[in-house]
Design a protein around this motif. Sequence first.
Motif, short mmCIF file in Angstrom:
data_model
loop_
_atom_site.label_atom_id
_atom_site.label_comp_id
_atom_site.label_asym_id
_atom_site.label_seq_id
_atom_site.Cartn_x
_atom_site.Cartn_y
_atom_site.Cartn_z
N ASN A 373 -21.13 -17.86 -0.54
CA ASN A 373 -22.63 -16.95 0.60
C ASN A 373 -21.50 -16.20 1.58
O ASN A 373 -20.74 -17.24 2.59
N ASP A 374 -22.61 -15.61 2.55
CA ASP A 374 -21.61 -14.75 3.43
C ASP A 374 -21.11 -16.24 4.49
O ASP A 374 -21.98 -16.93 5.18
N GLY A 375 -20.58 -16.17 5.26
CA GLY A 375 -19.00 -16.95 6.52
C GLY A 375 -18.87 -18.84 4.92
O GLY A 375 -18.70 -19.40 6.44
N GLU A 376 -19.42 -18.16 4.02
CA GLU A 376 -19.27 -20.09 3.71
C GLU A 376 -17.82 -20.28 2.62
O GLU A 376 -17.67 -21.07 2.59
N ALA A 377 -16.44 -18.87 2.76
CA ALA A 377 -15.56 -19.30 2.03
C ALA A 377 -15.03 -20.34 2.27
O ALA A 377 -14.15 -21.55 1.38
N GLU A 378 -14.18 -20.34 3.93
CA GLU A 378 -13.26 -21.08 4.22
C GLU A 378 -14.38 -23.02 4.27
O GLU A 378 -13.47 -23.62 3.94
N THR A 379 -15.24 -23.39 4.04
CA THR A 379 -16.08 -24.26 4.44
C THR A 379 -16.54 -25.15 3.22
O THR A 379 -16.26 -26.25 2.68
N ASP A 380 -16.25 -23.73 2.33
CA ASP A 380 -16.33 -24.54 0.76
C ASP A 380 -15.76 -24.87 0.11
O ASP A 380 -15.15 -25.50 -1.24
#
Length: 465
Positions: A373-380
């Motif tokens: 999902n867009d923008g969730e790479a770091e939070t994942d």
Amino acid sequence: MTVLLALALLTPVLAPLWPAQVLESQSDFLHAFGLVIATQLPTRDLLQVANICASRRIPLIAVHTYGLMGYLRIVLYEHPVIEAHPDHAMNDLRVLTPPIELLRFIEGKYGNMDALPNHDYAHIPYVVLLIRAVTQWSAANGGQQPTVFKQKKEVRAIIESYRRSGLQADQNIEEALAAVNTALCLPVPSSSVAQLLARARARLSELASEFHSSQKGADDSPGSREQLVFWLMAAALAVHVSSDGNGMLPCVGTLPDMTADTQTYVKLQEIYSRQAHADVLAVQAHVASLAALESLPGDLVSLDKLKLFCKNAHHLGVHSYESLAAEYAPESKAGPAIAQALDADNPSCGLLYILLRAAQAFRGERGHWPGANDGEAETDVPVLKTFISKEMRALGLNAEKSSSMPDDWITEFCRWGGAELHNIDSVMGGIAAQEAIKAVTRQYVPLNNTFIFDGSNGVASTLEL
């Protein structure tokens, strides 16, 4: 799959059906297939497909690409291979135990080699020179056979003595010298073939029992008849080796290239072919006897199939594969294999296997790949770390191994977001196609059992999980 989902928005008829949906409505859907290739399946669906294939012994190839990695898993259960196509095939010349017909031919045509003119002498086939030299050596050593290095060295000296002064074209002498080490061996089973033959009779009885059950109406799995045919031939071969074969495998019946005139070469080929045919008929008699003992059809093994089997007897193999269910079970073989991969000089393939398992678990719980999902790479990233720890514990890896996953690998994996790249797809598709051909034709030795491709570093590894 991404393209298909996009097209389904425009044309609902193209909406894909997941395996779970198909199997829910048709539980026997996979039963008609002789090979199943599963691509990009979630772990839950893959295990469901694998369990059905295992119950029917249907070969399964699972392929998954994720960013710059490729994963291939093969499950072929008990997979006999007759035509292994080894890199260095054995030349079965029977130099130590030549057929009677061959000895008569040599005595009739080359009884007095010294009387031959130079042209004919230079075209004596090297197999004749070897047999003459061995016969000469044996006569001087009480009838022994030269099988150890020192004895073979003495045979070499005899062959060297066959050189004629003034004869430059003695390529046949060079060929004989080059063949001493390999040709002066008895055609006995290798250790792996001997183990196969030792268990052939018991395995035949097991499969014969399954065959009779299938005849009474029980489900019969694809390939079971081929297994029965293989083990029937193997059991017959074992009887032949231990009785009329005098410990030796059937004659291969083919000649390598050698310096010789055409007429002589053809005559030699005919002699070896007749010996091979006689050995096939001897094995065929044992096939008929064993088939009668197990109440099997008399026409189960064709003569052509048996000829192929006997010709390749030196390289027979049966390869066993762990099921996917066993791989995901506690205390499986996967843990030690991955631990070994992590200790390798380049641990990337072991790391990628763990990352893919963790990403599959992440997707199973959250409904999307980490970083998809867009923008969730770091939070994942921290979430994926928890799944990595769980998977490493499931593999039985200790705390030291669990802390060996580099943070930059986890970040990169999230950045890939489950993307399917065309270049990685093409590599894995080609490898999967190659392994599918091996599985269907039972030729060449297939991978056992997991192949990991690291496209970032251009390395690959085969792991037996």
